[in-house]
Enzyme design. Structure first.
Site, mmCIF file in Angstrom:
data_model
loop_
_atom_site.group_PDB
_atom_site.id
_atom_site.type_symbol
_atom_site.label_atom_id
_atom_site.label_comp_id
_atom_site.label_asym_id
_atom_site.label_seq_id
_atom_site.Cartn_x
_atom_site.Cartn_y
_atom_site.Cartn_z
ATOM 1 N N HIS A 75 0.887 -1.027 -0.048
ATOM 2 C CA HIS A 75 0.131 -0.165 -0.057
ATOM 3 C C HIS A 75 0.933 1.267 0.034
ATOM 4 C CE1 HIS A 75 -3.901 -2.104 1.524
ATOM 5 N NE2 HIS A 75 -3.846 -1.958 0.233
ATOM 6 N N ASP B 296 4.745 -13.369 -12.236
ATOM 7 C CA ASP B 296 4.865 -14.669 -11.917
ATOM 8 C C ASP B 296 6.005 -15.212 -12.885
ATOM 9 O OD1 ASP B 296 3.212 -15.446 -9.939
ATOM 10 O OD2 ASP B 296 1.433 -14.810 -11.097
HETATM 11 C C1 PEP Z 1 1.979 -11.242 -13.347
HETATM 12 O O1 PEP Z 1 2.097 -12.320 -12.734
HETATM 13 O O2 PEP Z 1 2.777 -10.834 -13.835
HETATM 14 C C2 PEP Z 1 0.508 -10.808 -13.409
HETATM 15 C C3 PEP Z 1 0.125 -9.502 -14.103
HETATM 16 O O3 PEP Z 1 -0.630 -11.342 -12.594
HETATM 17 P P1 PEP Z 1 -0.716 -11.015 -11.141
HETATM 18 O O4 PEP Z 1 0.384 -9.887 -10.682
HETATM 19 O O5 PEP Z 1 -2.190 -10.633 -10.685
HETATM 20 O O6 PEP Z 1 -0.285 -12.301 -10.539
HETATM 21 MG MG MG Z 2 0.110 -13.656 -12.257
#
Ligand code: PEP
Ligand code: MG
Length: 510
Positions: free
Chosen positions: A144, A395
């Site tokens: 945040h 990810d």
């Molecule tokens: C990612 O993993 O880059 C993505 C956009 O999904 P999240 O951040 O919601 O896992």
């Molecule tokens: Mg992701």
């Protein structure tokens, strides 16, 4: 216990009051933090300890420690809320002991604020004319504190080790764009960085879109949203639509799977806010860092490698189909809008094929997120079954480098400039170009103006990010040619270290 209840309520009221003096994400964060002060679970934990003989302050500290452990064990976004919880604890204890609520001292002259950690409620009240930049030792990029600082326009770098070595009165360079924190910087370097960031700030303020390089190569600049409120905020920014609608975040408080009609309402709110602009909906990415009470699999030893993303379809038959029905229903109501649907955490061609068929059966465009290295390696195969790909670089970095994206101590490994990650991006973008299908990027990498240019040079076709980041990315892109982006991409791919990759891109693009 009455003492705790009234102190906690006073803290909540004060936070809600503070939220009225601000807007957007900062206001939402303050209201959410007020909710923690009113949390019945916390009150029950305190009450249990008081009944067992603890004093009220000790009971509060112990209860917060227990709840913090639970938050940390959940990981991800929930783990990052520990800072908010400890802030609420400190405020309640101050009330209980008749002290003023803790806060950040207001500097008398323009200063850089260095802290071990900074509570969101304190960040929200900072005056950008005296707090010129923030650096903290703890915190993640999605905390945040970072979100609020970005909204206030204060450069903020989190998870910086060794800040206690920077003494009061020392000059320190905090470059929110590059993530550099340099104590006692070379004056020439400091001047250059300040001039560059002032020029970019000016260009961002006047950037109106649509996204394109200086020589006119079009690039869609899109927003990441999580609900109707976020989509309405994004709609007021110069974005061409939504590149990532994180649907799971609409239902964080739900105990059971929302009915198709209820889901459709939530999705329709976003489509309506975007008024016919493109919206890329991501199906529920529950599990691991985004626990949903009606989906999460208890007792997993390794949730990040467990039943998350598209894999939840294995354990919850029909849930994916019902969500797709709800999206199709909402899309029908939003006649004229372009609705694209993508699955998170796809790791095989078979998953993409099954998903693609379900989505196309409903008359919608289907896509797969590239978040797992196996998906990047098989991007061409995936492309045969879907209409587009979208790189989830958060990810993808986590799985390529085998490093938890929420652990600040490993943030050097999940750095979006890691060459291995960029090789996977290059491979995916090349598959898209060969198939003549779009490949977007919607992870944090897309929100970095310099890296955004590199992604375009690698062949990515759209960039999606927090809507507040869009002007800086759009402005940077408008200052370079496509050939420069390609040159920067080639230079970056030839490096072995994230720092060298950044430098290589800077040398070509700035
Ligand atoms: C990612 O993993 O880059 C993505 C956009 O999904 P999240 O951040 O919601 O896992
Ligand atoms: Mg992701």
């Amino acid at each position: 216990m009455a003492g705790f209840a009234s102190a906690a309520e006073a803290v909540a009221v004060r936070l809600v009051e503070l939220s009225r003096s601000t807007t957007g994400a900062a206001a939402e964060v303050l209201v959410t933090t007020a909710g923690l002060a009113r949390d019945r679970g916390l009150a029950a934990l305190v009450s249990g300890r008081v009944e067992a003989g603890s004093g009220i302050c000790a009971a509060t500290v112990d209860a917060v420690a227990e709840l913090s452990d639970m938050f940390r064990a959940s990981g991800g976004i929930t783990a990052e809320r520990v800072t908010d919880l400890v802030d609420v604890q400190d405020r309640i204890i101050a009330r209980l002991t008749g002290q003023p609520e803790p806060g950040v001292p207001v500097p008398t002259e323009p200063s850089v604020l260095l802290a071990r950690d900074l509570a969101p409620a304190d960040t929200a009240t900072l005056d950008p004319s005296v707090v010129l930049a923030i650096a903290t030792e703890l915190g993640g990029p999605t905390s945040h504190t970072s979100i609020i600082a970005r909204q206030l326009g204060i450069p903020c770098v989190v998870a910086v080790p060794g800040l206690e070595g920077v003494l009061e009165g020392m000059s320190v360079l905090v470059d929110g764009g590059t993530g550099d924190v340099v104590p006692d910087p070379d004056p020439k370097l400091a001047r250059e960085r300040r001039a560059r960031s002032a020029a970019l700030a000016q260009a961002s303020a006047s950037w109106r879109g649509p996204g394109a390089t200086r020589d006119g190569h079009r690039v869609e600049i899109l927003a990441n949203v999580q609900d109707g409120t976020g989509a309405r905020r994004a709609a007021s920014m110069p974005v061409e639509g939504v590149g990532l609608f994180r649907t799971e975040l609409c239902f964080l408080g739900a105990d059971s799977e929302p009915a198709v009609e209820r889901q459709a309402e939530a999705y329709a709110e976003v489509f309506a806010a975007m008024g016919g602009r493109k919206v890329v909906v991501r199906t529920l990415d529950a599990g691991s860092d985004k626990p949903l009470r009606f989906v999460t699999t208890p007792g997993e030893t390794n949730p990040a490698l467990g039943m998350r993303g598209i894999r939840i379809a294995r354990q919850h038959p029909g849930m994916l189909e019902r969500q797709l029905d709800a999206i199709a229903l909402a899309a029908e109501q939003a006649a004229g809008g372009q609705v694209w649907v993508m699955a998170p955490m796809v790791s095989t061609v078979a998953e993409a094929a099954a998903f693609g068929a379900l989505v196309r059966d409903r008359g919608l465009l289907a896509g797969a997120m590239i978040e797992v290295p196996s998906a990047a390696l098989q991007a061409s195969g995936l492309m045969r079954h879907v209409d587009f790909l979208s790189l989830g670089t958060n990810d993808l970095a986590q799985y390529a480098l085998a490093a938890d994206r929420m652990v600040p101590a490993l943030s050097d490994l999940t750095d979006p400039w890691q060459p291995a990650l960029l090789q996977l991006v290059a491979m995916t973008a090349a598959a898209g170009l060969a198939a003549g299908k779009p490949v977007g990027a919607c992870g944090e990498a897309a929100a970095d103006p310099l890296l955004g240019c590199v992604l375009i040079g690698l062949g990515v076709t759209s960039l999606s990010m927090a809507s507040t980041a869009a002007p800086a990315v759009g402005a940077q892109l408008s200052q370079v040619d496509q050939a420069q982006c390609e040159e920067a991409a080639a230079a970056v791919l030839a490096t072995d270290h994230p720092g060298d990759a950044r430098e290589a891109a800077r040398a070509v693009l700035l």
